[in-house]
Scaffold this motif. Structure first.
Motif, PDB file in Angstrom:
ATOM      1  N   PRO A  86      16.050   0.878  -3.869  1.00 14.58           N
ATOM      2  CA  PRO A  86      17.123  -0.052  -3.466  1.00 14.58           C
ATOM      3  C   PRO A  86      17.787   0.306  -2.147  1.00 14.58           C
ATOM      4  O   PRO A  86      18.266  -0.571  -1.436  1.00 14.58           O
ATOM      5  CB  PRO A  86      18.125   0.051  -4.626  1.00 14.58           C
ATOM      6  N   ASP A  87      17.812   1.578  -1.799  1.00 12.65           N
ATOM      7  CA  ASP A  87      18.561   2.003  -0.620  1.00 12.65           C
ATOM      8  C   ASP A  87      17.685   2.489   0.528  1.00 12.65           C
ATOM      9  O   ASP A  87      18.168   3.108   1.471  1.00 12.65           O
ATOM     10  CB  ASP A  87      19.545   3.116  -1.002  1.00 12.65           C
ATOM     11  N   ARG A  88      16.364   2.191   0.461  1.00 14.75           N
ATOM     12  CA  ARG A  88      15.474   2.654   1.522  1.00 14.75           C
ATOM     13  C   ARG A  88      14.499   1.539   1.910  1.00 14.75           C
ATOM     14  O   ARG A  88      13.939   0.862   1.050  1.00 14.75           O
ATOM     15  CB  ARG A  88      14.667   3.868   1.065  1.00 14.75           C
ATOM     16  N   PRO A  89      14.256   1.350   3.220  1.00  9.33           N
ATOM     17  CA  PRO A  89      13.362   0.270   3.643  1.00  9.33           C
ATOM     18  C   PRO A  89      11.877   0.602   3.514  1.00  9.33           C
ATOM     19  O   PRO A  89      11.042  -0.301   3.475  1.00  9.33           O
ATOM     20  CB  PRO A  89      13.749   0.057   5.110  1.00  9.33           C
ATOM     21  N   ALA A  90      11.531   1.887   3.452  1.00  8.84           N
ATOM     22  CA  ALA A  90      10.117   2.270   3.416  1.00  8.84           C
ATOM     23  C   ALA A  90       9.501   1.931   2.058  1.00  8.84           C
ATOM     24  O   ALA A  90      10.154   2.042   1.007  1.00  8.84           O
ATOM     25  CB  ALA A  90       9.972   3.764   3.689  1.00  8.84           C
ATOM     26  N   THR A  91       8.232   1.533   2.076  1.00  7.42           N
ATOM     27  CA  THR A  91       7.523   1.221   0.844  1.00  7.42           C
ATOM     28  C   THR A  91       7.470   2.434  -0.078  1.00  7.42           C
ATOM     29  O   THR A  91       7.106   3.535   0.336  1.00  7.42           O
ATOM     30  CB  THR A  91       6.096   0.754   1.170  1.00  7.42           C
ATOM     31  N   TYR A  92       7.819   2.221  -1.324  1.00  6.62           N
ATOM     32  CA  TYR A  92       7.763   3.264  -2.342  1.00  6.62           C
ATOM     33  C   TYR A  92       6.402   3.267  -3.032  1.00  6.62           C
ATOM     34  O   TYR A  92       5.840   4.317  -3.321  1.00  6.62           O
ATOM     35  CB  TYR A  92       8.893   3.029  -3.347  1.00  6.62           C
ATOM     36  N   HIS A  93       5.877   2.075  -3.296  1.00  9.46           N
ATOM     37  CA  HIS A  93       4.553   1.955  -3.918  1.00  9.46           C
ATOM     38  C   HIS A  93       3.954   0.614  -3.523  1.00  9.46           C
ATOM     39  O   HIS A  93       4.652  -0.405  -3.477  1.00  9.46           O
ATOM     40  CB  HIS A  93       4.661   2.060  -5.443  1.00  9.46           C
ATOM     41  N   ASP A  94       2.667   0.615  -3.232  1.00  7.23           N
ATOM     42  CA  ASP A  94       1.947  -0.596  -2.853  1.00  7.23           C
ATOM     43  C   ASP A  94       0.633  -0.589  -3.625  1.00  7.23           C
ATOM     44  O   ASP A  94      -0.079   0.417  -3.624  1.00  7.23           O
ATOM     45  CB  ASP A  94       1.698  -0.588  -1.338  1.00  7.23           C
ATOM     46  N   GLN A  95       0.306  -1.698  -4.277  1.00  9.87           N
ATOM     47  CA  GLN A  95      -0.903  -1.728  -5.110  1.00  9.87           C
ATOM     48  C   GLN A  95      -1.480  -3.133  -5.130  1.00  9.87           C
ATOM     49  O   GLN A  95      -0.748  -4.122  -5.224  1.00  9.87           O
ATOM     50  CB  GLN A  95      -0.551  -1.289  -6.531  1.00  9.87           C
ATOM     51  N   VAL A  96      -2.802  -3.215  -5.016  1.00 11.19           N
ATOM     52  CA  VAL A  96      -3.496  -4.497  -5.094  1.00 11.19           C
ATOM     53  C   VAL A  96      -4.633  -4.380  -6.112  1.00 11.19           C
ATOM     54  O   VAL A  96      -5.093  -3.283  -6.435  1.00 11.19           O
ATOM     55  CB  VAL A  96      -4.063  -4.930  -3.725  1.00 11.19           C
ATOM     56  N   GLY A  97      -5.081  -5.534  -6.598  1.00 11.62           N
ATOM     57  CA  GLY A  97      -6.194  -5.518  -7.540  1.00 11.62           C
ATOM     58  C   GLY A  97      -6.317  -6.845  -8.254  1.00 11.62           C
ATOM     59  O   GLY A  97      -5.853  -7.893  -7.773  1.00 11.62           O
ATOM     60  N   TYR A  98      -6.927  -6.801  -9.447  1.00  9.28           N
ATOM     61  CA  TYR A  98      -7.166  -7.997 -10.246  1.00  9.28           C
ATOM     62  C   TYR A  98      -6.832  -7.731 -11.705  1.00  9.28           C
ATOM     63  O   TYR A  98      -7.080  -6.643 -12.225  1.00  9.28           O
ATOM     64  CB  TYR A  98      -8.640  -8.431 -10.154  1.00  9.28           C
ATOM     65  N   TRP A  99      -6.233  -8.733 -12.327  1.00 14.24           N
ATOM     66  CA  TRP A  99      -6.174  -8.824 -13.781  1.00 14.24           C
ATOM     67  C   TRP A  99      -7.273  -9.814 -14.191  1.00 14.24           C
ATOM     68  O   TRP A  99      -7.308 -10.942 -13.681  1.00 14.24           O
ATOM     69  CB  TRP A  99      -4.816  -9.365 -14.241  1.00 14.24           C
ATOM     70  N   LEU A 100      -8.149  -9.405 -15.106  1.00 13.39           N
ATOM     71  CA  LEU A 100      -9.295 -10.227 -15.498  1.00 13.39           C
ATOM     72  C   LEU A 100      -9.325 -10.420 -17.018  1.00 13.39           C
ATOM     73  O   LEU A 100      -8.966  -9.511 -17.773  1.00 13.39           O
ATOM     74  CB  LEU A 100     -10.603  -9.576 -15.040  1.00 13.39           C
TER      75      LEU A 100
END
Length: 214
Positions: A86-100
């Motif tokens: 909440p108090d920081r602009p930098a990405t904390y976690h980034d994730q991509v993928g698929y639900w199948l």
């Protein structure tokens, strides 16, 4: 893992495929759309010990066209989740993928890719109308395993990952996930946990050309 008898013909595709992904997602259908959550809790390990941090999250899940592996038919959602403190602009976690979702077997798959050099796949099973379901990933499995870059495998080896999803009556959904790590220099395994509840901010966007729309 639930055993399944595979067909001897591994090339012939189904004759009739419904291209309306949104009506063929089974238990994944309530997840389609754009979501935000401000109740995230992350428990992780740092150099000064265990720490709990709050996070906010935007989670986008968009329908993809049906996927065919010969006779196997999968419907799914392409996702991207972006997490911030909440108090920081930098990405904390980034994730991509698929639900199948595989209607023929009730199998659910979640694929993971994160930009710290790690990929994984978790698998579970559920009824088409299930309001909760769980998936798991195990280190070394050829079907629902994980693979990390050399440093992560050396320092913070992922042994297992589980995720449980619950669909709520108010239209929101929540998840709880547990990543079991073997940390270099520690005898005890560490459970890195995350949870959040997400509320809908936007509708999904299907491939309208495949549905015959202009």
């Amino acid at each position: 893992m639930i055993p399944h008898r595979f067909p001897t013909d591994i090339f012939t595709e189904p004759a009739d495929v419904d291209f309306d992904t949104l009506r063929n997602l089974g238990p994944l259908a309530p997840l389609a759309g754009i979501w935000e959550g401000e109740q995230g809790r992350d428990v992780h390990l740092g150099g000064d010990g265990e720490k709990t941090e709050r996070f906010v999250e935007r989670y986008e899940l968009q329908p993809i066209d049906p996927q065919l592996n010969g006779p196997q038919l999968l419907y799914g959602l392409r996702y991207w989740t972006h997490v911030l403190r909440p108090d920081r602009p930098a990405t904390y976690h980034d994730q991509v993928g698929y639900w199948l979702w595989e209607p023929a077997t009730g199998m659910i798959i979640q694929t993971h890719t994160i930009p710290r050099g790690q990929v994984a796949m978790a698998i579970g099973h559920a009824a088409p109308d299930a309001r909760s379901f769980a998936l798991e990933c195990r280190f070394g499995s050829p079907t629902n395993g994980t693979c990390s870059n050399p440093f992560l495998d050396h320092a913070k080896q992922t042994l297992a990952f589980t995720i449980r999803v619950d669909i709520h009556d108010d239209g929101s959904w929540s998840y709880e996930q547990d990543t079991v790590l073997r940390i270099l220099g520690r005898d005890a395994l560490f459970h890195h946990t995350d949870r959040n509840r997400l509320r809908k901010m936007g509708e999904p966007t299907p491939n309208r050309l495949m549905l015959g729309e202009r």
